[in-house]
Design a protein around this motif. Structure first.
Motif, PDB file in Angstrom:
ATOM      1  N   ASN A   1       0.852  -1.188   0.000  1.00  0.00           N
ATOM      2  CA  ASN A   1       0.000   0.000   0.000  1.00  0.00           C
ATOM      3  C   ASN A   1       0.888   1.239   0.000  1.00  0.00           C
ATOM      4  N   LEU A   2       1.218   1.723  -1.181  1.00  0.00           N
ATOM      5  CA  LEU A   2       2.150   2.842  -1.313  1.00  0.00           C
ATOM      6  C   LEU A   2       1.572   4.127  -0.723  1.00  0.00           C
ATOM      7  N   ILE A   3       0.266   4.343  -0.870  1.00  0.00           N
ATOM      8  CA  ILE A   3      -0.342   5.571  -0.355  1.00  0.00           C
ATOM      9  C   ILE A   3      -0.227   5.619   1.162  1.00  0.00           C
ATOM     10  N   GLN A   4      -0.616   4.535   1.829  1.00  0.00           N
ATOM     11  CA  GLN A   4      -0.511   4.490   3.283  1.00  0.00           C
ATOM     12  C   GLN A   4       0.935   4.611   3.739  1.00  0.00           C
ATOM     13  N   SER A   5       1.839   4.014   2.986  1.00  0.00           N
ATOM     14  CA  SER A   5       3.254   4.070   3.347  1.00  0.00           C
ATOM     15  C   SER A   5       3.777   5.503   3.296  1.00  0.00           C
ATOM     16  N   ARG A   6       3.377   6.250   2.284  1.00  0.00           N
ATOM     17  CA  ARG A   6       3.834   7.645   2.164  1.00  0.00           C
ATOM     18  C   ARG A   6       3.188   8.540   3.215  1.00  0.00           C
ATOM     19  N   LEU A   7       1.916   8.283   3.546  1.00  0.00           N
ATOM     20  CA  LEU A   7       1.275   9.048   4.613  1.00  0.00           C
ATOM     21  C   LEU A   7       1.988   8.803   5.939  1.00  0.00           C
ATOM     22  N   ARG A   8       2.340   7.566   6.182  1.00  0.00           N
ATOM     23  CA  ARG A   8       3.061   7.221   7.405  1.00  0.00           C
ATOM     24  C   ARG A   8       4.444   7.870   7.415  1.00  0.00           C
ATOM     25  N   ALA A   9       5.134   7.864   6.283  1.00  0.00           N
ATOM     26  CA  ALA A   9       6.447   8.505   6.185  1.00  0.00           C
ATOM     27  C   ALA A   9       6.344  10.000   6.466  1.00  0.00           C
ATOM     28  N   ASN A  10       5.253  10.628   6.037  1.00  0.00           N
ATOM     29  CA  ASN A  10       5.050  12.049   6.299  1.00  0.00           C
ATOM     30  C   ASN A  10       4.879  12.304   7.795  1.00  0.00           C
ATOM     31  N   GLU A  11       4.215  11.374   8.508  1.00  0.00           N
ATOM     32  CA  GLU A  11       4.104  11.484   9.962  1.00  0.00           C
ATOM     33  C   GLU A  11       5.478  11.417  10.614  1.00  0.00           C
ATOM     34  N   VAL A  12       6.329  10.536  10.106  1.00  0.00           N
ATOM     35  CA  VAL A  12       7.683  10.402  10.653  1.00  0.00           C
ATOM     36  C   VAL A  12       8.465  11.697  10.459  1.00  0.00           C
ATOM     37  N   LEU A  13       8.320  12.323   9.307  1.00  0.00           N
ATOM     38  CA  LEU A  13       9.008  13.598   9.057  1.00  0.00           C
ATOM     39  C   LEU A  13       8.515  14.672  10.022  1.00  0.00           C
ATOM     40  N   SER A  14       7.208  14.665  10.320  1.00  0.00           N
ATOM     41  CA  SER A  14       6.673  15.613  11.303  1.00  0.00           C
ATOM     42  C   SER A  14       7.242  15.325  12.686  1.00  0.00           C
ATOM     43  N   ASN A  15       7.426  14.047  13.004  1.00  0.00           N
ATOM     44  CA  ASN A  15       8.025  13.674  14.290  1.00  0.00           C
ATOM     45  C   ASN A  15       9.452  14.182  14.410  1.00  0.00           C
ATOM     46  N   LEU A  16      10.183  14.166  13.309  1.00  0.00           N
ATOM     47  CA  LEU A  16      11.560  14.670  13.321  1.00  0.00           C
ATOM     48  C   LEU A  16      11.602  16.151  13.690  1.00  0.00           C
ATOM     49  N   VAL A  17      10.597  16.894  13.226  1.00  0.00           N
ATOM     50  CA  VAL A  17      10.526  18.325  13.551  1.00  0.00           C
ATOM     51  C   VAL A  17      10.088  18.520  15.003  1.00  0.00           C
ATOM     52  N   GLU A  18       9.068  17.775  15.430  1.00  0.00           N
ATOM     53  CA  GLU A  18       8.559  17.896  16.800  1.00  0.00           C
ATOM     54  C   GLU A  18       9.626  17.544  17.828  1.00  0.00           C
ATOM     55  N   ALA A  19      10.482  16.590  17.500  1.00  0.00           N
ATOM     56  CA  ALA A  19      11.546  16.166  18.420  1.00  0.00           C
ATOM     57  C   ALA A  19      12.763  17.086  18.358  1.00  0.00           C
ATOM     58  N   ASN A  20      12.685  18.128  17.512  1.00  0.00           N
ATOM     59  CA  ASN A  20      13.781  19.095  17.349  1.00  0.00           C
ATOM     60  C   ASN A  20      15.059  18.468  16.795  1.00  0.00           C
ATOM     61  N   TYR A  21      14.895  17.411  16.012  1.00  0.00           N
ATOM     62  CA  TYR A  21      16.045  16.819  15.344  1.00  0.00           C
ATOM     63  C   TYR A  21      16.364  17.562  14.048  1.00  0.00           C
ATOM     64  N   TYR A  22      15.317  18.015  13.354  1.00  0.00           N
ATOM     65  CA  TYR A  22      15.475  18.776  12.118  1.00  0.00           C
ATOM     66  C   TYR A  22      14.446  19.900  12.087  1.00  0.00           C
ATOM     67  N   THR A  23      14.709  20.900  11.254  1.00  0.00           N
ATOM     68  CA  THR A  23      13.760  22.002  11.085  1.00  0.00           C
ATOM     69  C   THR A  23      12.801  21.683   9.937  1.00  0.00           C
ATOM     70  N   GLN A  24      11.752  22.499   9.831  1.00  0.00           N
ATOM     71  CA  GLN A  24      10.791  22.316   8.744  1.00  0.00           C
ATOM     72  C   GLN A  24      11.478  22.450   7.386  1.00  0.00           C
ATOM     73  N   ASP A  25      12.426  23.386   7.293  1.00  0.00           N
ATOM     74  CA  ASP A  25      13.123  23.580   6.013  1.00  0.00           C
ATOM     75  C   ASP A  25      13.950  22.353   5.638  1.00  0.00           C
ATOM     76  N   GLU A  26      14.541  21.693   6.657  1.00  0.00           N
ATOM     77  CA  GLU A  26      15.400  20.541   6.379  1.00  0.00           C
ATOM     78  C   GLU A  26      14.608  19.322   5.921  1.00  0.00           C
ATOM     79  N   VAL A  27      13.352  19.189   6.362  1.00  0.00           N
ATOM     80  CA  VAL A  27      12.539  18.049   5.928  1.00  0.00           C
ATOM     81  C   VAL A  27      11.670  18.401   4.717  1.00  0.00           C
ATOM     82  N   TYR A  28      11.694  19.667   4.299  1.00  0.00           N
ATOM     83  CA  TYR A  28      10.824  20.098   3.189  1.00  0.00           C
ATOM     84  C   TYR A  28      11.138  19.332   1.899  1.00  0.00           C
ATOM     85  N   HIS A  29      12.419  19.146   1.612  1.00  0.00           N
ATOM     86  CA  HIS A  29      12.809  18.442   0.390  1.00  0.00           C
ATOM     87  C   HIS A  29      12.314  16.992   0.415  1.00  0.00           C
ATOM     88  N   ALA A  30      12.369  16.365   1.591  1.00  0.00           N
ATOM     89  CA  ALA A  30      11.897  14.985   1.706  1.00  0.00           C
ATOM     90  C   ALA A  30      10.383  14.910   1.507  1.00  0.00           C
TER      91      ALA A  30
END
Length: 723
Positions: free
Chosen positions: A244-273
């Motif tokens: 299920n590629l759609i669900q997989s990408r939605l889940r990956a987007n949640e992980v990218l949001s987690n990276l920002v919430e945890a202060n590991y990366y900024t919004q600009d750094e995950v924007y390209h991903a």
């Protein structure tokens, strides 16, 4: 080891307590000093109680752990084929831990920590703050929206525990997490979790997942790809991109949001991903028989103990048509019940298992649960569940071996065993009526089964089950009612003994295995041991007739087959925790189990407890109806040939005679059309003499006849007018 340490500490505490008590007895303290002394004494008593509780709770958690080899990785790398030689999966090679932690990209590690355990480097294996926060969020949402398990706890569960959902397992998980934290560094724990977690597609660990989904090493994955892999830890089957590629990408987007919430990366750094999501390589959605592959991999390791070459190719017994059928039937039946049954719908985590073998034990299909991605625990081979009344078959077989017959008269009477008395399914203690043994099994009376187990001796029954390969049975009052847990695959092997006429049957999965050079290193046919006889042929035939009555007019009527005889037995454990149907035709032995990992009751229609004669019997019937492609099915020992099978055999015999007549007719036609004339034979004889005299040698030449001429020359080049 842990027990010795705790015991030594406990003895030291007792010695010190005794010394202090003696000291204070001499001091005769008064006033505030006495108060302090009393408080200290009470505190020591409470501490002692806590130590005892901790000791008692810790023992089960560490029972059975192999302290020397618990970190050992499997050596074999095996490519598995089905019974026809088609590749169906691999084991070993996808368990890849070759990449050191310092070579795994930073964004991969941070994506995992941000999503699974942000306080990993701060807690001691159990995150009490995180658990309390998750509890508050779940209460606020009135649903399970957050989990409190740390990476260490998840690793402990993966390494040592079953998926049983209970307070006991959670307590074990806590102790084992603390034990892991005491023995390993944080980096070692993190590396183990990255290497040992199942991530879908048959891949264990991030390196194998990166190779499978993106065709590259984990060293080279991008942030978007790392986010997609990190999203798989929670539910690999649900979020696998090749499913299920759609669900997989939605889940990956949640992980990218987690990276920002945890202060590991900024919004600009995950924007390209976010802008360039991961693109997995094209893979066909192949349904792998993962539970069967795990079982086959364990068999490989047990059968090939001393190997020089660990890269193997193994041909297995699995029939992918039957495997797919088993998965489809189990899933569809459980889903349809959830949809049409409100009581069933309210329940969570209902699961099931199915094993189907040939009469000789060759495993053709195996399903160990409903979602391999959610839990790799194989309920078909690992879960020991109470077989309920399906165990009575062994009780009555032992009785038949000890002089009883199917027509022996028993009494529907409840016998006392201490303070316990068996009750029948209807709740009564028996009517006192006389009943034949065949009817007692057909109606699945508990009273008669328990009574006969007392009369022939429970030790005799246990000995027969041991010889069948079923271990762990103990001589309790309710033993005849299946009160001890056994595995589904052992139960199937036990029933296969009756299908084989009384011989012990050991289910197996490997036909042969070859090393990387193509040399045969294992063959089932060459290595198999001559089966031992457990029951006489007469006993097998009688018990088969009894089980045929169960299906035709007893508790197993839902399992009847129209085209062949079906024999079997239903089973329901106490408080409806387990529902079974075990049975066979003349070709396949199949067992079904339905239950919950947390051992809670399973309910069927109208909120009544589920029995083996309901859903399990219907699943068995649907699977077996489609499993048989040919209607020329071997006979079951003790039963007459089924009318449809008799008709089929007559049809095949007629076809064989017709084919034989055609061949004879063709041969006669050839003899008639291509026989040589007398004139032609004389010419060929003269030619033969001339050839011998031409080179002056003497040759042994067979006499030339029309028959050996046709044997050495192409008759199509000649006609009957040749000369």
């Amino acid at each position: 080891m842990l027990e010795n340490i705790i015991s030594a500490v406990w003895r030291m505490i007792l010695r010190q307590h005794s010394k202090i008590s003696n000291l204070f007895e001499c001091l005769h303290l008064t006033s505030w000093k006495r108060i302090v002394n009393e408080l200290a004494s009470e505190g020591l008593s409470i501490l002692t109680g806590v130590v005892i509780v901790v000791y008692v709770l810790a023992l089960p958690a560490f029972k059975g752990i192999d302290y020397k080899n618990w970190l050992a990785m499997d050596q074999f790398s095996v490519t598995f084929q089905d019974k026809n030689g088609d590749v169906i999966g691999k084991r070993g090679i996808n368990l890849n831990n070759a990449v050191p932690l310092n070579e795994i990209p930073d964004h991969m590690i941070k994506a995992l920590l941000a999503t699974e355990d942000r306080r990993f480097f701060e807690h001691i294996g159990v995150d009490f703050i995180g658990t309390f926060r998750a509890l508050i969020e779940n209460i606020r949402a009135n649903d399970f929206v957050q989990g409190g398990s740390t990476i260490t706890q998840q690793l402990a569960k993966n390494l040592f525990l079953s998926p049983e959902r209970s307070i006991t397992r959670k307590i074990k998980e806590v102790y084992l997490s603390l034990w892991l934290e005491a023995r390993l560094s944080k980096d070692q724990i993190l590396k183990l979790y990255l290497d040992r977690s199942y991530l879908g597609g048959g891949a264990f660990g991030v390196e194998a997942a990166a190779q499978f989904y993106f065709g590259k090493s984990i060293r080279h994955v991008s942030m978007a790809e790392a986010a997609m892999i990190a999203g798989l830890f929670k539910a690999p089957t649900r979020y696998a991109p090749h499913i299920n590629l759609i669900q997989s990408r939605l889940r990956a987007n949640e992980v990218l949001s987690n990276l920002v919430e945890a202060n590991y990366y900024t919004q600009d750094e995950v924007y390209h991903a976010r802008l360039n999501p991961a693109k997995p390589i094209e893979r066909r959605d192949i349904r792998r028989p993962d539970w069967f592959l795990d079982f086959a991999y364990e068999e490989i390791q047990s059968k090939i103990a001393n190997a020089d070459d660990f890269v193997l190719t193994a041909r297995t017994t699995v029939d992918m048509r039957l495997q797919k059928l088993a998965e489809d039937v189990l899933h569809s039946k459980l889903r349809s019940n959830k949809k049409n049954n409100r009581a069933f719908l309210r329940q969570s985590k209902i699961t099931g298992a199915l094993v189907s073998t040939d009469i000789d034990g060759a495993v053709r299909a195996m399903v160990g649960g409903l979602d391999y991605g959610e839990s790799q625990f194989n309920r078909a081979t690992k879960a020991k569940r109470q077989p309920g009344s399906s165990f009575k078959v062994y009780v009555y077989a032992a009785a038949l071996e000890n002089g009883y017959t199917t027509r022996s008269i028993l009494k529907d009477t409840s016998s006392l065993c201490g303070r316990w008395r068996p009750r029948n399914y209807n709740g009564g203690y028996g009517t006192g009526a006389k009943i034949s043994m065949i009817d007692a099994l057909r109606r699945s009376l508990n009273t008669t089964a328990v009574d006969i187990s007392f009369k022939i001796g429970r030790g005799n029954i246990i000995e027969y089950t041991r010889r069948l390969g079923i271990d762990g049975i103990r001589p309790s009052c309710s033993m005849a009612l299946g009160d001890r847990g056994i595995t589904l695959i052992d139960h199937v092997g036990g029933y296969a003994a009756f299908a084989s006429g009384g011989l012990k049957v050991k289910p197996y999965s490997i036909i042969e295995a070859r090393n990387s050079k193509g040399d045969l290193v294992y063959s089932h046919d060459k290595n198999k041991i001559k089966p031992q006889r457990v029951f006489s042929k007469s006993t097998s035939e009688q018990i088969n007739r009894m089980m045929a009555a169960v299906v035709s007019s007893g508790t197993g009527r839902s399992a009847r087959l129209d085209f062949t005889h079906a024999v079997g037995k239903t089973g329901t454990s106490s408080k409806y925790r387990d529902a079974w149907f075990m049975g066979f035709s003349g070709r396949y032995v199949t067992g079904i189990w339905i239950g919950k990992d947390n051992y809670r009751p399973v309910y069927a229609a109208n909120s009544r407890g589920m029995t083996g004669g309901s859903l399990p019997a219907r699943i068995w019937q649907e699977f077996m109806s489609v499993a048989h492609l040919k209607k020329d099915i071997p006979m079951i020992p003790g039963l007459p040939i089924h009318p449809i099978q008799l008709t089929e055999r007559k049809r095949l015999a007629m076809l064989k005679r017709q084919e034989s007549d055609v061949i004879v007719s063709h041969e006669n036609s050839v003899d008639k059309n291509y026989s040589l004339s007398k004139r032609t034979l004389n010419i060929l004889k003269r030619l033969n003499r001339d050839l011998k005299s031409a080179d002056g040698t003497s040759m042994e030449v067979a006499p030339l006849t029309s028959s050996n001429f046709r044997a050495n020359y192409d008759l199509n080049k000649y006609t009957k007018t040749s000369s």
